[in-house]
Design an enzyme around this catalytic site. Structure first.
Site, PDB file in Angstrom:
ATOM      1  N   ARG A 106     -58.942  76.329-106.405  1.00 26.38           N
ATOM      2  CA  ARG A 106     -58.828  77.034-106.647  1.00 26.38           C
ATOM      3  C   ARG A 106     -57.048  77.411-107.512  1.00 26.38           C
ATOM      4  O   ARG A 106     -57.428  77.375-107.968  1.00 26.38           O
ATOM      5  CB  ARG A 106     -59.061  78.234-105.772  1.00 26.38           C
ATOM      6  CG  ARG A 106     -60.556  78.969-105.612  1.00 26.38           C
ATOM      7  CD  ARG A 106     -60.568  80.059-104.525  1.00 26.38           C
ATOM      8  NE  ARG A 106     -61.616  80.762-105.152  1.00 26.38           N
ATOM      9  CZ  ARG A 106     -62.384  81.776-103.479  1.00 26.38           C
ATOM     10  NH1 ARG A 106     -61.287  81.993-102.795  1.00 26.38           N
ATOM     11  NH2 ARG A 106     -63.755  82.235-103.638  1.00 26.38           N
TER      12      ARG A 106
ATOM     13  N   GLY B 251     -65.831  80.082-101.367  1.00 27.76           N
ATOM     14  CA  GLY B 251     -65.224  79.242-101.316  1.00 27.76           C
ATOM     15  C   GLY B 251     -66.522  78.647-100.008  1.00 27.76           C
ATOM     16  O   GLY B 251     -65.957  77.619-100.399  1.00 27.76           O
TER      17      GLY B 251
ATOM     18  N   GLY C 270     -68.509  86.922-104.576  1.00 27.16           N
ATOM     19  CA  GLY C 270     -69.130  87.540-104.287  1.00 27.16           C
ATOM     20  C   GLY C 270     -69.434  88.202-105.749  1.00 27.16           C
ATOM     21  O   GLY C 270     -69.499  88.602-106.691  1.00 27.16           O
TER      22      GLY C 270
END
Ligand code: AMP
Length: 399
Positions: free
Chosen positions: A37, A354, A377
């Site tokens: 990320r 993740g 999500g």
């Protein structure tokens, strides 16, 4: 849908606030175990730095719930970012306190400041207007590059956008890429389209499942998710993870799948353990023979074989959530075997979330996947056909 593009902004020499998603997984020693990320945000950050911007970065990490909790500090993130950017990164002591405001106002072109964990502020998840305004006041431009939280109407994601006009806000490169790729999948998935849904966040994912059903041909359930369904079917699930108040919802999903002709698969065998622990005694049982008091922590080999068979003719795969407690070697085999199979397939493979991204990276098949979304999500909600609040507020007018 047309997103406001960072390339159309006149950023040179200005102060830019970039909402990033640095919510990275940590190991038990507090080390970052997957910095995907952070690396994913580098294109946008470097683009701004190349234009002599002063860059203010903001992110959340974990769920400190409005309190200052040391273990959720962005110190490790700032350190990793400094290493990746090869330039000094200053970490503010707070989010909108004296230190953050002072350092933001003093920041010079080429400087990088990162605010402390946004969720140290209670107002962040409440989309508090005052917080949005204070964050907005730090910069001339706002960029959202945090796809992973774009399905949340939070202060730094949604509220803040109202303090910038169309010439002063845009999506960053990561957000743009995610929306473009997943947008194409929603509009025209190559069929058969299968969703593999696992993990432990049952409540969030059941809603996603009901919305996904009309879009997919097959659903394969694994992980902690499975037990709410198995219990609804009358199986003994022992002490496995379950959400009893969602049993009816699970039943509704299975009925709806039948009605729509969507093939719905549940594990047929399980690795079960006496305790939620790596050194617990474990054994392999059929899903119908769960011993009382034991818990299912992985799918078994018969389920792996079944799921491989089912995935054989599939052209598009969406995978969100591991098949078991993959963090413990003993319960990782189901997830690992499915990961290798999905990676080897010629289908378009989209991994979201993740933990699932971490899992495919751990076993070295991340490069084999077509697309790894930084948002679990968020990618599910997008594929359900929902408009994400953080994206809606960055659409060009008239689009
Ligand atoms: P999620 O964030 O919903 O994708 O869930 C990921 C987490 O689910 C991982 O930390 C897994 O260890 C956990 N998980 C997967 N299978 C199970 C299971 N059978 N029981 C409990 N937790 C599980």
């Amino acid at each position: 849908m047309e997103l406001l593009n960072i390339k159309n902004l006149d950023l040179a020499g200005k102060k830019v606030f970039i909402r990033c998603d640095f919510n990275v997984p940590m190991d038990e020693f507090g080390n970052i175990s997957d910095d995907r990320r952070i690396r994913s945000a580098l294109s946008t950050i470097n683009y701004c730095l190349d234009q002599d911007c002063a860059v203010i970065l903001a992110s959340h990490l974990g769920r400190p719930d409005g309190q200052v909790v040391a273990k959720y500090s962005l110190v490790p993130v700032a350190r990793r970012l400094q290493h990746l950017l090869k330039r000094e990164v200053l970490l503010a002591k707070d989010v909108i306190g004296e230190d953050a405001i002072f350092n933001a106002s003093e920041l010079k072109p080429g400087g990088v400041l990162i605010l402390e964990n946004l969720r140290y502020e209670e107002g962040e998840t409440e989309n508090d207007k005052e917080l949005s305004e204070k964050l907005a006041s730090m910069a001339d431009f706002y960029i959202n590059d945090a796809f992973g939280v774009s399905h949340r109407a939070h202060s730094s994601v949604e509220g803040i956008t109202h303090f910038f006009d169309e010439k002063h806000k845009a999506a960053g490169f990561l957000l743009q890429k995610e929306i473009e790729f997943l947008g194409k999948i929603i509009q025209k998935p190559v069929r058969p389209f299968a969703a593999i849904i696992g993990g432990s966040k049952v409540s969030g994912k059941l809603e996603a499942l009901i919305n996904l059903l009309p879009r997919v041909d097959k659903v394969l359930i694994g992980g902690g998710m499975a037990f709410t369904f198995l219990k609804k079917l009358g199986y003994n699930i022992g002490a496995s993870l379950v959400e009893d108040d969602l049993l009816d919802e699970a039943g509704r999903i299975m009925d709806e799948a039948k009605k729509l002709g969507v093939k719905f698969y549940l594990p047929v065998d399980l690795v079960v353990a006496e305790k939620f622990s790596e050194d617990s005694i474990s054994k392999l049982v059929s899903a119908q023979e769960m011993p009382d008091g034991w818990m299912g922590l992985d799918i078994g080999p018969a389920t792996v074989r079944l799921y491989r068979e089912v995935l054989n003719d599939v052209q598009t795969v969406l995978w969100n959530g591991p098949m078991g407690v993959y963090e413990m070697d003993k319960f990782a085999r189901g997830s690992n075997k499915i990961a290798h199979f999905v990676a080897d397939s010629y289908a378009t493979t989209i991994v979201g979330g993740g933990d699932t991204a971490d899992l495919v990276q751990r076993i070295g098949v991340d490069d084999e996947m077509t697309f790894i979304s930084t948002g679990g999500g968020a990618s599910l909600e997008l594929l359900e056909g929902k408009i994400l609040p953080g994206v809606a507020s960055l659409m060009a007018k008239g689009s």
